[in-house]
Scaffold this motif. Structure first.
Motif, PDB file in Angstrom:
ATOM      1  N   ASP A 170       0.811  -1.214   0.000  1.00 19.66           N
ATOM      2  CA  ASP A 170       0.000   0.000   0.000  1.00 19.66           C
ATOM      3  C   ASP A 170       0.844   1.264   0.000  1.00 19.66           C
ATOM      4  OD1 ASP A 170      -2.074  -1.757   0.088  1.00 19.66           O
ATOM      5  OD2 ASP A 170      -2.842  -1.131   2.046  1.00 19.66           O
ATOM      6  N   ALA A 171       2.115   1.172   0.422  1.00 17.64           N
ATOM      7  CA  ALA A 171       3.004   2.334   0.370  1.00 17.64           C
ATOM      8  C   ALA A 171       3.198   2.806  -1.058  1.00 17.64           C
ATOM      9  CB  ALA A 171       4.355   1.989   0.999  1.00 17.64           C
ATOM     10  N   TRP A 172       3.057   1.891  -2.026  1.00 21.47           N
ATOM     11  CA  TRP A 172       3.196   2.226  -3.445  1.00 21.47           C
ATOM     12  C   TRP A 172       1.854   2.478  -4.118  1.00 21.47           C
ATOM     13  CZ3 TRP A 172       7.757   3.235  -5.679  1.00 21.47           C
ATOM     14  CH2 TRP A 172       8.909   2.811  -5.020  1.00 21.47           C
ATOM     15  N   ARG A 173       0.821   1.752  -3.704  1.00 25.67           N
ATOM     16  CA  ARG A 173      -0.432   1.762  -4.467  1.00 25.67           C
ATOM     17  C   ARG A 173      -1.628   2.352  -3.733  1.00 25.67           C
ATOM     18  NH1 ARG A 173      -0.210  -1.478  -9.321  1.00 25.67           N
ATOM     19  NH2 ARG A 173       1.898  -2.282  -9.508  1.00 25.67           N
ATOM     20  N   GLY A 174      -1.473   2.672  -2.457  1.00 24.17           N
ATOM     21  CA  GLY A 174      -2.559   3.305  -1.729  1.00 24.17           C
ATOM     22  C   GLY A 174      -3.246   2.363  -0.764  1.00 24.17           C
ATOM     23  N   GLU A 175      -3.831   2.941   0.274  1.00 24.46           N
ATOM     24  CA  GLU A 175      -4.455   2.173   1.346  1.00 24.46           C
ATOM     25  C   GLU A 175      -5.572   1.280   0.821  1.00 24.46           C
ATOM     26  OE1 GLU A 175      -6.667   2.950   5.661  1.00 24.46           O
ATOM     27  OE2 GLU A 175      -5.876   4.632   4.477  1.00 24.46           O
ATOM     28  N   GLY A 176      -5.570   0.052   1.266  1.00 25.22           N
ATOM     29  CA  GLY A 176      -6.586  -0.910   0.873  1.00 25.22           C
ATOM     30  C   GLY A 176      -6.246  -1.707  -0.369  1.00 25.22           C
ATOM     31  N   SER A 177      -5.183  -1.326  -1.089  1.00 27.63           N
ATOM     32  CA  SER A 177      -4.851  -1.982  -2.355  1.00 27.63           C
ATOM     33  C   SER A 177      -4.441  -3.436  -2.162  1.00 27.63           C
ATOM     34  CB  SER A 177      -3.723  -1.226  -3.063  1.00 27.63           C
ATOM     35  OG  SER A 177      -4.114   0.088  -3.372  1.00 27.63           O
ATOM     36  N   PHE A 178      -3.666  -3.702  -1.109  1.00 21.92           N
ATOM     37  CA  PHE A 178      -3.190  -5.071  -0.876  1.00 21.92           C
ATOM     38  C   PHE A 178      -4.360  -6.002  -0.578  1.00 21.92           C
ATOM     39  CE2 PHE A 178      -1.612  -8.451   1.952  1.00 21.92           C
ATOM     40  CZ  PHE A 178      -0.592  -8.966   1.163  1.00 21.92           C
ATOM     41  N   GLU A 179      -5.228  -5.587   0.309  1.00 25.64           N
ATOM     42  CA  GLU A 179      -6.369  -6.435   0.672  1.00 25.64           C
ATOM     43  C   GLU A 179      -7.235  -6.730  -0.538  1.00 25.64           C
ATOM     44  OE1 GLU A 179     -10.234  -6.401   3.691  1.00 25.64           O
ATOM     45  OE2 GLU A 179      -8.738  -4.806   3.782  1.00 25.64           O
ATOM     46  N   ARG A 180      -7.478  -5.717  -1.374  1.00 20.32           N
ATOM     47  CA  ARG A 180      -8.313  -5.921  -2.562  1.00 20.32           C
ATOM     48  C   ARG A 180      -7.617  -6.838  -3.568  1.00 20.32           C
ATOM     49  NH1 ARG A 180     -12.733  -2.124  -2.920  1.00 20.32           N
ATOM     50  NH2 ARG A 180     -13.196  -3.116  -4.913  1.00 20.32           N
ATOM     51  N   ALA A 181      -6.289  -6.676  -3.735  1.00 16.04           N
ATOM     52  CA  ALA A 181      -5.552  -7.501  -4.691  1.00 16.04           C
ATOM     53  C   ALA A 181      -5.527  -8.959  -4.246  1.00 16.04           C
ATOM     54  CB  ALA A 181      -4.133  -6.974  -4.862  1.00 16.04           C
ATOM     55  N   VAL A 182      -5.233  -9.203  -2.976  1.00 22.07           N
ATOM     56  CA  VAL A 182      -5.181 -10.567  -2.456  1.00 22.07           C
ATOM     57  C   VAL A 182      -6.563 -11.220  -2.545  1.00 22.07           C
ATOM     58  CG1 VAL A 182      -4.905 -11.919  -0.336  1.00 22.07           C
ATOM     59  CG2 VAL A 182      -3.168 -10.246  -0.992  1.00 22.07           C
ATOM     60  N   ASP A 183      -7.590 -10.474  -2.196  1.00 16.79           N
ATOM     61  CA  ASP A 183      -8.956 -10.974  -2.290  1.00 16.79           C
ATOM     62  C   ASP A 183      -9.300 -11.311  -3.735  1.00 16.79           C
ATOM     63  OD1 ASP A 183     -11.435 -11.615  -1.016  1.00 16.79           O
ATOM     64  OD2 ASP A 183     -12.289  -9.767  -1.829  1.00 16.79           O
ATOM     65  N   GLY A 184      -8.824 -10.478  -4.668  1.00 16.07           N
ATOM     66  CA  GLY A 184      -9.068 -10.722  -6.083  1.00 16.07           C
ATOM     67  C   GLY A 184      -8.362 -11.954  -6.595  1.00 16.07           C
ATOM     68  N   VAL A 185      -7.129 -12.165  -6.149  1.00 21.48           N
ATOM     69  CA  VAL A 185      -6.386 -13.369  -6.547  1.00 21.48           C
ATOM     70  C   VAL A 185      -7.136 -14.608  -6.079  1.00 21.48           C
ATOM     71  CG1 VAL A 185      -4.289 -14.711  -6.141  1.00 21.48           C
ATOM     72  CG2 VAL A 185      -4.122 -12.267  -6.629  1.00 21.48           C
ATOM     73  N   GLN A 186      -7.580 -14.608  -4.846  1.00 21.65           N
ATOM     74  CA  GLN A 186      -8.308 -15.763  -4.319  1.00 21.65           C
ATOM     75  C   GLN A 186      -9.594 -16.015  -5.099  1.00 21.65           C
ATOM     76  OE1 GLN A 186      -8.456 -14.266  -0.264  1.00 21.65           O
ATOM     77  NE2 GLN A 186      -6.921 -15.757   0.408  1.00 21.65           N
ATOM     78  N   ALA A 187     -10.288 -14.947  -5.468  1.00 24.87           N
ATOM     79  CA  ALA A 187     -11.525 -15.089  -6.247  1.00 24.87           C
ATOM     80  C   ALA A 187     -11.239 -15.633  -7.637  1.00 24.87           C
ATOM     81  CB  ALA A 187     -12.241 -13.745  -6.343  1.00 24.87           C
ATOM     82  N   ALA A 188     -10.162 -15.157  -8.257  1.00 19.98           N
ATOM     83  CA  ALA A 188      -9.809 -15.620  -9.604  1.00 19.98           C
ATOM     84  C   ALA A 188      -9.409 -17.090  -9.589  1.00 19.98           C
ATOM     85  CB  ALA A 188      -8.680 -14.761 -10.164  1.00 19.98           C
ATOM     86  N   VAL A 189      -8.620 -17.486  -8.597  1.00 22.33           N
ATOM     87  CA  VAL A 189      -8.227 -18.891  -8.468  1.00 22.33           C
ATOM     88  C   VAL A 189      -9.460 -19.760  -8.262  1.00 22.33           C
ATOM     89  CG1 VAL A 189      -7.001 -20.557  -7.017  1.00 22.33           C
ATOM     90  CG2 VAL A 189      -5.898 -18.397  -7.627  1.00 22.33           C
ATOM     91  N   ALA A 190     -10.377 -19.312  -7.401  1.00 24.25           N
ATOM     92  CA  ALA A 190     -11.601 -20.067  -7.138  1.00 24.25           C
ATOM     93  C   ALA A 190     -12.469 -20.185  -8.390  1.00 24.25           C
ATOM     94  CB  ALA A 190     -12.387 -19.411  -6.010  1.00 24.25           C
ATOM     95  N   ALA A 191     -12.405 -19.169  -9.253  1.00 22.59           N
ATOM     96  CA  ALA A 191     -13.203 -19.180 -10.484  1.00 22.59           C
ATOM     97  C   ALA A 191     -12.571 -20.033 -11.579  1.00 22.59           C
ATOM     98  CB  ALA A 191     -13.402 -17.749 -10.985  1.00 22.59           C
ATOM     99  N   GLY A 192     -11.348 -20.519 -11.341  1.00 24.00           N
ATOM    100  CA  GLY A 192     -10.694 -21.381 -12.310  1.00 24.00           C
ATOM    101  C   GLY A 192      -9.749 -20.675 -13.260  1.00 24.00           C
ATOM    102  N   LEU A 193      -9.447 -19.403 -12.997  1.00 22.91           N
ATOM    103  CA  LEU A 193      -8.516 -18.659 -13.842  1.00 22.91           C
ATOM    104  C   LEU A 193      -7.076 -18.962 -13.454  1.00 22.91           C
ATOM    105  CD1 LEU A 193     -10.263 -15.172 -14.002  1.00 22.91           C
ATOM    106  CD2 LEU A 193      -9.530 -16.486 -16.001  1.00 22.91           C
ATOM    107  N   ARG A 194      -6.195 -19.008 -14.438  1.00 14.96           N
ATOM    108  CA  ARG A 194      -4.761 -19.067 -14.151  1.00 14.96           C
ATOM    109  C   ARG A 194      -4.325 -17.694 -13.664  1.00 14.96           C
ATOM    110  NH1 ARG A 194      -1.107 -20.782 -18.894  1.00 14.96           N
ATOM    111  NH2 ARG A 194       0.397 -21.180 -17.219  1.00 14.96           N
ATOM    112  N   VAL A 195      -3.596 -17.651 -12.567  1.00 14.44           N
ATOM    113  CA  VAL A 195      -3.171 -16.383 -11.979  1.00 14.44           C
ATOM    114  C   VAL A 195      -1.646 -16.345 -11.887  1.00 14.44           C
ATOM    115  CG1 VAL A 195      -3.259 -14.880  -9.961  1.00 14.44           C
ATOM    116  CG2 VAL A 195      -5.305 -16.146 -10.657  1.00 14.44           C
ATOM    117  N   GLN A 196      -1.080 -15.265 -12.374  1.00 12.43           N
ATOM    118  CA  GLN A 196       0.352 -14.998 -12.266  1.00 12.43           C
ATOM    119  C   GLN A 196       0.530 -13.717 -11.455  1.00 12.43           C
ATOM    120  OE1 GLN A 196       2.575 -17.072 -13.652  1.00 12.43           O
ATOM    121  NE2 GLN A 196       4.519 -15.983 -13.704  1.00 12.43           N
ATOM    122  N   ILE A 197       1.355 -13.762 -10.421  1.00 12.49           N
ATOM    123  CA  ILE A 197       1.686 -12.561  -9.674  1.00 12.49           C
ATOM    124  C   ILE A 197       2.835 -11.854 -10.382  1.00 12.49           C
ATOM    125  CG2 ILE A 197       2.482 -11.624  -7.473  1.00 12.49           C
ATOM    126  CD1 ILE A 197      -0.310 -12.867  -7.373  1.00 12.49           C
TER     127      ILE A 197
END
Length: 315
Positions: A170-197
């Motif tokens: 969040d120091a680079w991208r703003g408050e709340g960005s990490f939580e939203r990104a991690v939550d999004g990765v988990q949702a994408a994985v659950a939906a069956g998408l290939r995810v690359q960090i």
């Protein structure tokens, strides 16, 4: 994930396989049919890679297309020029059709933040119908909301992280960005998408590389791509203090402990040389070597404009 979709094409007598998650192109070790082909990622990863600079044909193997410049974040190391004009929906459709008809194997839809674009699925469908594999590079903020609906339209998602914790990211991208990104990765994985960090290697963040690898493994991502910082776009202002030598970055990657089946790659500046980018205003460029500047910028109006073979843009 046992199998995934890759783009396969025969170029100059060699069978090439493009991976939409990593952005890498591999030289196949066996005969394969052309088009969008289901393959095991671990097999493809074992094959040698072909860098953009080594590709001798006019039509690039893959392109990065930013159909918009709008973004909900203001990252200081962004590669984009925020001052350019965005095209209309009809103009975006024209670009998608042009890319598809040119024989490009892979397209990464970037930005700006591509998940802000309502017609993203339409553009992806045009490209996949033409035989391309399609990925999206996102900050992850809107990924949980959009992942379920986009699963049938995309082949992979690349999520940008600048640190393994909320404080660092969040120091680079703003408050709340990490939580939203991690939550999004988990949702994408659950939906069956290939995810690359994806993460930009910078002097102030590179010490967190191992923790980022561990986080990616814990989230169920398929791999991590460490991107050497490029002195292009917004990132020019930070380049003098944040860029690290390719040799230093390569040594860092070699020290990482990578749990299976996670894969880790580094994109050096030299590897980014020769890569083709299409901007939100419909202008196209190809990175110089070693991706430290841009020498060619011109409108993309026909498939022939993708033939940026010379330093002055002449085909």
């Amino acid at each position: 994930m046992n199998t995934a979709i890759f783009a396969v094409a025969r170029r100059r007598g060699v069978t090439l396989v493009h991976d939409p998650a990593t952005g890498l192109t591999h030289r196949a070790a066996r005969d394969l049919p052309g088009g969008r082909v289901s393959l095991r990622p671990d097999e493809v990863t074992s094959w040698p890679t072909v860098a953009p600079r080594d590709h001798e044909e006019d039509v690039p193997i893959s392109v990065c297309w930013s159909p918009l410049v709008r973004c909900n974040l203001s990252c200081p190391h962004c590669l984009d020029d925020k001052e350019i004009r965005e095209q209309s929906p009809a103009e975006r459709v024209r670009i998608a059709e042009l890319i598809g008809s040119a024989g490009v194997m892979g397209v990464d839809l970037s930005g700006g933040e591509p998940l802000l674009l309502g017609g993203l699925d339409v553009l992806a469908d045009i490209l996949t119908a033409a035989g391309c594999v399609v990925s999206v590079t996102t900050n992850g903020w809107h990924l949980r909301r959009r992942a379920p609906a986009l699963t049938s339209h995309l082949d992979a998602v690349r999520v940008s992280l600048d640190g393994p914790t909320a404080r660092l990211h969040d120091a680079w991208r703003g408050e709340g960005s990490f939580e939203r990104a991690v939550d999004g990765v988990q949702a994408a994985v659950a939906a069956g998408l290939r995810v690359q960090i994806q993460t930009v290697l910078m002097a102030s963040t590179c010490r967190n590389a191992q923790r980022l690898v561990d986080l990616a493994a814990g989230l169920g991502a398929g791999g991590v791509t460490f991107l050497q910082m490029l002195p292009i776009g917004e990132g020019r202002r930070l380049a003098h203090q944040e860029m690290i030598p390719d040799e230093t970055a390569a040594e860092l990657i070699q020290t990482l402990s990578v749990p299976r089946p996670l894969t880790v790659r580094m994109r050096a500046r030299e590897d980014a040389g020769g890569f083709t980018v299409i901007r939100a205003d419909g202008q196209i460029w190809r990175n110089d070597h070693p991706a430290a500047s841009i020498s060619t910028l011109r409108p993309l109006t026909a498939t022939g404009d993708l033939a940026l073979t010379g330093p002055d843009g002449s085909a």
